[in-house]
Motif scaffolding. Structure first.
Motif, short mmCIF file in Angstrom:
data_model
loop_
_atom_site.label_atom_id
_atom_site.label_comp_id
_atom_site.label_asym_id
_atom_site.label_seq_id
_atom_site.Cartn_x
_atom_site.Cartn_y
_atom_site.Cartn_z
N PHE A 45 -7.41 86.39 52.16
CA PHE A 45 -7.03 86.59 53.02
C PHE A 45 -7.15 85.84 54.47
O PHE A 45 -8.14 86.01 54.65
CB PHE A 45 -6.85 87.70 53.08
N GLU A 48 -2.46 87.29 59.49
CA GLU A 48 -1.05 87.47 59.54
C GLU A 48 -0.73 87.36 60.88
O GLU A 48 -1.41 88.58 61.83
CB GLU A 48 -0.88 89.13 58.88
N ALA B 31 0.14 101.16 45.39
CA ALA B 31 0.56 100.05 44.37
C ALA B 31 -0.22 98.99 44.01
O ALA B 31 -0.60 97.93 44.88
CB ALA B 31 2.20 98.84 45.46
N HIS B 33 0.19 94.54 42.23
CA HIS B 33 0.78 93.79 42.08
C HIS B 33 0.74 93.08 40.75
O HIS B 33 -0.53 92.45 40.88
CB HIS B 33 0.90 93.23 43.39
N LEU B 35 1.32 88.40 40.00
CA LEU B 35 1.37 87.73 40.26
C LEU B 35 1.91 86.46 38.89
O LEU B 35 0.69 86.61 38.57
CB LEU B 35 1.33 86.92 41.72
N ILE B 43 3.65 80.51 43.51
CA ILE B 43 3.24 81.72 43.21
C ILE B 43 4.70 83.22 43.27
O ILE B 43 5.74 82.68 44.42
CB ILE B 43 2.42 82.88 44.25
N ILE B 86 -2.32 87.02 38.12
CA ILE B 86 -2.58 87.42 39.63
C ILE B 86 -2.63 88.67 39.31
O ILE B 86 -1.00 88.80 39.69
CB ILE B 86 -2.92 86.74 40.60
N TYR B 90 -2.93 96.75 46.49
CA TYR B 90 -2.61 97.21 47.90
C TYR B 90 -3.16 98.57 48.19
O TYR B 90 -2.25 99.78 47.32
CB TYR B 90 -0.77 96.63 47.93
N ALA B 95 -0.77 92.84 55.42
CA ALA B 95 -0.95 92.00 54.45
C ALA B 95 -2.43 92.19 54.26
O ALA B 95 -3.13 91.85 53.14
CB ALA B 95 -0.44 90.42 54.72
N ASP B 96 -3.51 91.92 55.17
CA ASP B 96 -4.97 92.54 54.54
C ASP B 96 -5.02 93.44 54.19
O ASP B 96 -6.47 93.87 53.14
CB ASP B 96 -5.60 92.60 55.96
N LEU B 98 -4.17 94.21 51.31
CA LEU B 98 -3.90 93.65 49.88
C LEU B 98 -5.48 93.14 49.51
O LEU B 98 -6.33 91.92 50.36
CB LEU B 98 -2.47 92.36 49.11
N PHE B 100 -7.02 90.71 45.80
CA PHE B 100 -6.65 89.65 44.97
C PHE B 100 -7.50 90.02 43.62
O PHE B 100 -8.44 89.61 44.08
CB PHE B 100 -6.20 88.35 45.33
N LYS B 102 -9.03 87.64 40.69
CA LYS B 102 -9.68 86.23 40.63
C LYS B 102 -8.59 85.35 40.07
O LYS B 102 -7.83 83.95 39.58
CB LYS B 102 -11.21 85.80 40.81
#
Lengths: 113, 110
Positions: A45, A48, B31, B33, B35, B43, B86, B90, B95-96, B98, B100, B102
């Motif tokens: 990230f 945003e 949550a 996700h 992807l 994506i 991927i 969350y 958005a920070d 989330l 991910f 690798k």
């Protein structure tokens, strides 16, 4: 509805130069996020933006910056490029009601020589 | 900060095989996700789930909140399923929130 668009799709720069990438979100989405993807680190990230304000920032140096315009389009800028900045830069947009549901653009592949 | 681990990193299988990709995370989430990223970069979101199981066509995603673990299954795999998968956990906020994994690079051979 059109998806998230990013320009340019590919870019080659040399060390020390600067670069500006552009992202247009899905119509009606006011949140735009930027991510850097490298083979070693995966998706990370960057920042945003929401309503022209930076809402969150990842752990990247100050050479990485961004902004958002009144039409929700966003740009990110990287100054004094380093070889390690070579990556796929993805932007994603989301709606206010579902901030974790990110719709990704195709990405800009940046190569720094 | 959440740590998200995926396994395997790489997976090559024959067409028709049943595929399982695993994702574990360290901190409670609201949550998760799954992807899909095809060569070229784009994506797409496959699933967003917070409990139980979801199915879409040949894809099934499950999550066990107590064990902090999720799996993505592909039944009757096909070469067009070849992609990087991927998972993203969350934890809330913007958005920070989330984190991910690798990614798992899947190749389905005809």
């Amino acid at each position: 509805k059109a998806g998230v668009t990013q320009t340019p799709r590919y870019l080659i720069k040399t060390r020390g130069q600067q670069v500006t990438l552009s992202c247009s979100p899905i119509s009606g989405h006011r949140s735009v996020s930027w991510y850097q993807q490298t083979p070693g680190q995966g998706l990370q990230f960057l920042f945003e933006y929401f309503s022209e304000t930076q809402r969150n920032k990842g752990n990247f140096p100050g050479r990485f910056s961004g902004r958002q315009f009144s039409n929700s389009r966003s740009e990110m800028n990287v100054s004094t490029l380093e070889l390690g900045d070579s990556a796929l830069y993805l932007c994603a947009s989301s709606s206010l009601t579902s901030p974790n549901e990110q719709f990704f653009g195709p990405g800009t592949r940046l190569t720094v020589l | 900060k959440n740590e998200v681990e995926q396994s395997p990193q790489n997976l090559t299988a024959q067409e028709g095989e049943f595929i399982t990709i695993n994702c574990s995370y360290s901190v409670g989430i609201s949550a998760l996700h799954w992807l899909q990223q095809h060569p070229g970069g784009g994506i797409v979101s496959l699933f967003m789930l917070s409990s139980g199981k979801k199915k879409h066509g040949r894809l099934i995603a499950t999550i066990n909140i107590q064990e902090k673990h999720s799996s993505l299954h592909i039944t009757a795999s096909h070469p067009r399923d070849s992609a990087v998968y991927i998972c993203a956990a969350y934890s809330g906020g913007g958005a920070d929130g989330l984190t991910f994994g690798k990614g798992t690079h899947l190749i389905i051979q005809p």
